[in-house]
Design an enzyme around this catalytic site. Structure first.
Site, PDB file in Angstrom:
ATOM      1  N   TYR A   1      33.683  -0.978 -22.376  1.00  0.00           N
ATOM      2  CA  TYR A   1      33.383  -2.313 -21.840  1.00  0.00           C
ATOM      3  C   TYR A   1      34.455  -2.743 -20.830  1.00  0.00           C
ATOM      4  O   TYR A   1      34.154  -3.340 -19.800  1.00  0.00           O
ATOM      5  CB  TYR A   1      33.343  -3.334 -22.980  1.00  0.00           C
ATOM      6  CG  TYR A   1      32.178  -3.205 -23.930  1.00  0.00           C
ATOM      7  CD1 TYR A   1      30.864  -3.372 -23.490  1.00  0.00           C
ATOM      8  CD2 TYR A   1      32.383  -2.961 -25.283  1.00  0.00           C
ATOM      9  CE1 TYR A   1      29.794  -3.280 -24.368  1.00  0.00           C
ATOM     10  CE2 TYR A   1      31.314  -2.879 -26.179  1.00  0.00           C
ATOM     11  CZ  TYR A   1      30.028  -3.035 -25.717  1.00  0.00           C
ATOM     12  OH  TYR A   1      28.968  -2.954 -26.579  1.00  0.00           O
TER      13      TYR A   1
ATOM     14  N   ASP B   1      19.802  -6.982 -32.820  1.00  0.00           N
ATOM     15  CA  ASP B   1      19.166  -6.280 -31.701  1.00  0.00           C
ATOM     16  C   ASP B   1      18.291  -7.310 -30.986  1.00  0.00           C
ATOM     17  O   ASP B   1      17.541  -8.057 -31.635  1.00  0.00           O
ATOM     18  CB  ASP B   1      18.318  -5.125 -32.239  1.00  0.00           C
ATOM     19  CG  ASP B   1      17.732  -4.257 -31.132  1.00  0.00           C
ATOM     20  OD1 ASP B   1      17.169  -4.815 -30.166  1.00  0.00           O
ATOM     21  OD2 ASP B   1      17.817  -3.024 -31.236  1.00  0.00           O
ATOM     22  N   MET B   2      18.387  -7.367 -29.678  1.00  0.00           N
ATOM     23  CA  MET B   2      17.651  -8.407 -28.948  1.00  0.00           C
ATOM     24  C   MET B   2      16.151  -8.339 -29.214  1.00  0.00           C
ATOM     25  O   MET B   2      15.451  -9.353 -29.185  1.00  0.00           O
ATOM     26  CB  MET B   2      17.936  -8.291 -27.446  1.00  0.00           C
ATOM     27  CG  MET B   2      17.371  -7.047 -26.783  1.00  0.00           C
ATOM     28  SD  MET B   2      17.827  -6.938 -25.040  1.00  0.00           S
ATOM     29  CE  MET B   2      19.549  -6.483 -25.181  1.00  0.00           C
TER      30      MET B   2
ATOM     31  N   GLU C   1      22.631  -7.374 -18.590  1.00  0.00           N
ATOM     32  CA  GLU C   1      23.225  -6.361 -17.699  1.00  0.00           C
ATOM     33  C   GLU C   1      22.968  -4.986 -18.314  1.00  0.00           C
ATOM     34  O   GLU C   1      23.892  -4.220 -18.597  1.00  0.00           O
ATOM     35  CB  GLU C   1      24.729  -6.602 -17.497  1.00  0.00           C
ATOM     36  CG  GLU C   1      25.557  -6.719 -18.759  1.00  0.00           C
ATOM     37  CD  GLU C   1      27.046  -6.756 -18.460  1.00  0.00           C
ATOM     38  OE1 GLU C   1      27.474  -6.193 -17.427  1.00  0.00           O
ATOM     39  OE2 GLU C   1      27.789  -7.350 -19.264  1.00  0.00           O
TER      40      GLU C   1
ATOM     41  N   GLU D   1      18.955   3.349 -18.921  1.00  0.00           N
ATOM     42  CA  GLU D   1      19.509   2.894 -20.199  1.00  0.00           C
ATOM     43  C   GLU D   1      18.542   1.960 -20.912  1.00  0.00           C
ATOM     44  O   GLU D   1      18.933   1.168 -21.761  1.00  0.00           O
ATOM     45  CB  GLU D   1      20.875   2.239 -19.975  1.00  0.00           C
ATOM     46  CG  GLU D   1      21.934   3.236 -19.519  1.00  0.00           C
ATOM     47  CD  GLU D   1      23.314   2.622 -19.346  1.00  0.00           C
ATOM     48  OE1 GLU D   1      23.511   1.459 -19.767  1.00  0.00           O
ATOM     49  OE2 GLU D   1      24.193   3.300 -18.784  1.00  0.00           O
TER      50      GLU D   1
END
Length: 764
Positions: free
Chosen positions: A399, A497-498, A531, A540
């Site tokens: 990150y 988790d979204m 992002e 991804e």
């Protein structure tokens, strides 16, 4: 490495004399260092050995009858296959001997041989000479050999013997297992520059083996890619050997930019500059043209910059034969100079090594490395497997690397600020009853987008209700700390988790006098920020992730940042990457079918448009043709809300077929992939080299992606490269498939396998 070394490219400069006769001792090497040279070249053998080989050849020719054709039309007599054997080296044949100076020397093999000769006798004697020199150089401990490149012209024959040359180099690599072999090549194939010297073996080839130059008038004297063609045969024969590299001779007049770009993609480890390449400035000092300076600067920014060797620009000061070995050296040491010395000292700033001084001055004038170059030190042309953030929890350092980007997060802040401003100006209703705009950052990582969203709110004066979703339990601990220490408790954190998140929670007011409350409900989101993009935009699984939260966006006013993204492709020549992939395939059979994240540098674009600026000096490089493969846009309202039943991911399948015109011949090793994204309205990010400067210059968050080919494809002049690519899914993972064809007119001249990254696919 010091900070200065990191900021400015360093030059390693050596000296070469074509007719060097003195043995190189540690004292001479020391003299060279005192003169500011870093190394010297040294011939492996002497003129005595040359004379001895010529004598062997002469004696053998005297015993031969004139060669004749056999029944099959070839020179098939047995005497043409029996060759004399050169006796072993003697002390008179070489001045080279093992000593402490070996690490400071680059050995030079004999230039008078002709490994490409159509006469088998000349070719075999040349092979023997080279192999003897390589074996002795290896014995002495030389780590670097400079080998003159193949002779391409023999009467009416052109490049016929390059395969012979390549075969010998393959043997030489085995004979000298610790030697780096530098094939000394001119930038272009020019028949007028291929001049035989007295004592060369090439003119001694028997005319019976030479073809008449009947059509010589029809073939051009200059072939811009002729020597590159020869190099391509050599390195392919030797299977892209890591110790086989290029020594490139800089000509007085540089070739067209496309030729320079091609050599930039090759492993150029030595750059030789003759005295004749320099021009004199108004004061009479040797300098290089702006074009030469530009090319050198470009090459010196390679991951492994070449060493520079100055050829025949004068001897080493203080060594026998140099101008100051007797007189000027005495002047330097005498307490009182003689009258003659005093007169000569009146010459302004006499410099015994003006060419070297100029190169050192050029070194000092190199512009500092850009932010991208400093960031990319060690990453240039280095293969990295793409991240799989859905299945792997990233480390903090990963990150941190992303967060160093000077552009990306500033652009995100601009996009959020503009979206908030428009929301307020258009008086849109908000999803929070208190009037605040509901903002959700999904896949927050360590929280840089959260900070930017809060800044955008403060800057615009538009209040926000911010929700932050992150599945990485380790990163979530840091987000909690940030909420306490940086964000002042303004952030609603959700560990999830979204795709499983049900949206912002809203507690209902009491619905009766007893104060009972209804169950907690979930509201929609006004602005969704993510992002999730990879080097190819969707690699991804940004589309799949955002599909899982699209139903949470306000159905009429909801904004997704980013709003859309496109993937882009172009065929490239990338010999270093191909060699590295093939090396990895020994332990990983899936390596040639794996897309890699790479900071592409030593590559050449095979498909280009004409340069948009032909008036520059030096002329600018051709503009690469980079085409759009496909696009994703958000929010995608056509997909249903997720349920407990598995949903098909077929709507995220893509395919494309793109045609790339290629004006110049080359080799396609794979495909370069890029992306562009619209964050909000006119706020865009791009890794596409054609548009990056205008949209997001100096952005470093994403390197391009590289799709390799198992077997490189030859690309002829004025041909087309056709790329077919698929984005596939089985509802469990996502992968890519790609195939490349080469066509000349209607004829297909090459086609690759259908490559598939299914084994390394991204799990959903």
């Amino acid at each position: 490495m010091s900070d200065a070394d990191d900021l400015f490219p360093a030059f390693c400069i050596g000296q070469h004399e074509t007719d060097r006769v003195l043995p190189i001792t540690t004292q001479i090497v020391q003299r060279a260092h005192e003169s500011n040279y870093d190394m010297l070249t040294y011939p492996v053998t002497t003129s005595h050995f040359h004379t001895r080989v010529l004598s062997v050849l002469s004696s053998h020719l005297a015993t031969l009858d004139k060669p004749t054709l056999d029944a099959s039309g070839t020179m098939g007599t047995t005497q043409n296959t029996k060759f004399p054997v050169i006796p072993p080296l003697s002390t008179a044949d070489t001045h080279l001997s093992p000593n402490e100076a070996m690490s400071q020397l680059v050995g030079v093999t004999s230039s008078w041989i002709d490994l490409c000769s159509p006469d088998p006798l000349i070719a075999d004697l040349s092979r023997q000479v080279l192999m003897m020199e390589v074996a002795y150089a290896a014995f002495c401990g030389l780590g670097y050999l400079l080998i003159p490149g193949p002779k391409l012209h023999h009467g009416g024959m052109h490049s016929d013997g390059v395969a012979y040359y390549a075969r010998v180099i393959q043997d030489a690599l085995a004979t000298g297992p610790y030697i780096h072999f530098h094939i000394w090549l001119k930038m272009v194939d020019n028949v007028d520059l291929e001049v035989d010297q007295m004592g060369d073996l090439a003119p001694l080839a028997r005319k019976e083996f030479l073809l008449d130059a009947d059509n010589n008038e029809q073939s051009p004297k200059i072939d811009p890619f002729g020597t590159w063609d020869a190099w391509d045969v050599i390195r392919r024969t030797c299977k892209y050997h890591s110790r086989l590299v290029v020594a490139l001779c800089l000509p007085k007049h540089l070739p067209q930019p496309s030729v320079q770009s091609r050599w930039h993609s090759e492993p150029v480890r030595l750059l030789t500059v003759d005295a004749g390449t320099f021009i004199k400035n108004q004061k009479g000092y040797p300098v290089l043209s702006k074009g030469h300076q530009s090319l050198i600067s470009r090459l010196m920014r390679l991951r492994t910059p070449p060493w520079i060797i100055l050829c025949d620009i004068g001897p080493i000061p203080g060594v026998e034969g140099s101008e100051d070995a007797e007189g000027d050296r005495g002047a330097a040491t005498a307490e009182f100079p003689s009258l003659a010395q005093a007169v000569s000292s009146n010459k302004k700033h006499h410099d015994p090594t003006p060419h070297l001084s100029y190169m050192r001055n050029l070194q000092q004038k190199q512009p500092p490395r850009t932010a991208i170059e400093r960031f990319g030190v060690g990453y240039q042309d280095y293969l990295q497997a793409p991240l799989q953030p859905l299945t792997v929890n990233l480390e903090s350092i990963t990150y941190e690397v992303f967060e160093k980007d000077p552009i990306k997060y500033e652009w995100y802040e601009r996009a959020v600020a503009q979206a908030l401003t428009d929301w307020a100006a258009q008086k849109k209703p908000t999803s929070n009853p208190d009037g605040r705009v509901v903002v959700a950052v999904v896949g927050a990582g360590r929280g840089p987008l959260v900070t930017r969203a809060l800044r955008a709110s403060a800057q615009t004066g538009v209040a926000i209700d911010i929700w932050v979703v992150e599945k990485n339990q380790n990163a979530f601990v840091l987000l909690q700390r940030h909420n306490q220490t940086i964000w002042e408790g303004k952030v609603n954190l959700v560990h999830s988790d979204m795709r499983s998140w049900r949206g912002p929670e809203r507690k209902q007011a009491p619905n009766n006098e007893e104060g009972e409350t209804t169950p907690t409900t979930h509201s929609t989101v006004d602005i969704l920020i993510s992002e999730l993009l990879g080097s190819f935009a969707d690699n991804e699984l940004s589309p799949e992730c955002l599909d899982g939260v699209t139903h949470l966006l306000h159905p009429t006013h909801g904004i997704s940042i980013p709003a859309s993204y496109t993937a882009h492709l172009s065929p490239i020549s990338a010999p270093k990457l191909h060699a590295d992939v093939m090396s990895q395939s020994v332990s990983n059979p899936a390596a040639p079918e794996t897309p890699y994240v790479v900071m592409l540098h030593a590559i050449d674009f095979l498909s280009t448009n004409a340069s948009t600026n032909t008036s520059t000096n030096p002329p600018s490089d051709p503009v690469p043709l980079i085409q759009t493969a496909w696009q994703f846009a958000h929010p995608n309202r056509d997909i249903p809300a997720p349920s407990h039943h598995s949903l098909s991911n077929s709507h995220n399948v893509r395919h494309t077929r793109l045609v790339f015109p290629c004006p110049d011949r080359g080799v396609c090793h794979g495909l370069a992939g890029y992306f562009e994204t619209v964050l909000y309205k006119n706020v865009e990010l791009s890794t596409n080299p054609v548009t990056m400067e205008a949209k997001s210059a100096n952005m470093i968050s994403w390197f391009p992606i590289y799709f390799p080919l198992k077997n490189p494809l030859n690309v002829p002049d004025n041909s087309e490269v056709i790329v077919t690519m698929f984005r596939q899914t089985d509802n469990r993972k996502v992968w890519y498939e790609w195939m490349v064809e080469v066509r000349c007119g209607k004829m297909r001249v090459g086609i690759s396998d259908l490559h598939s990254s299914i084994k390394e696919g991204c799990l959903m």
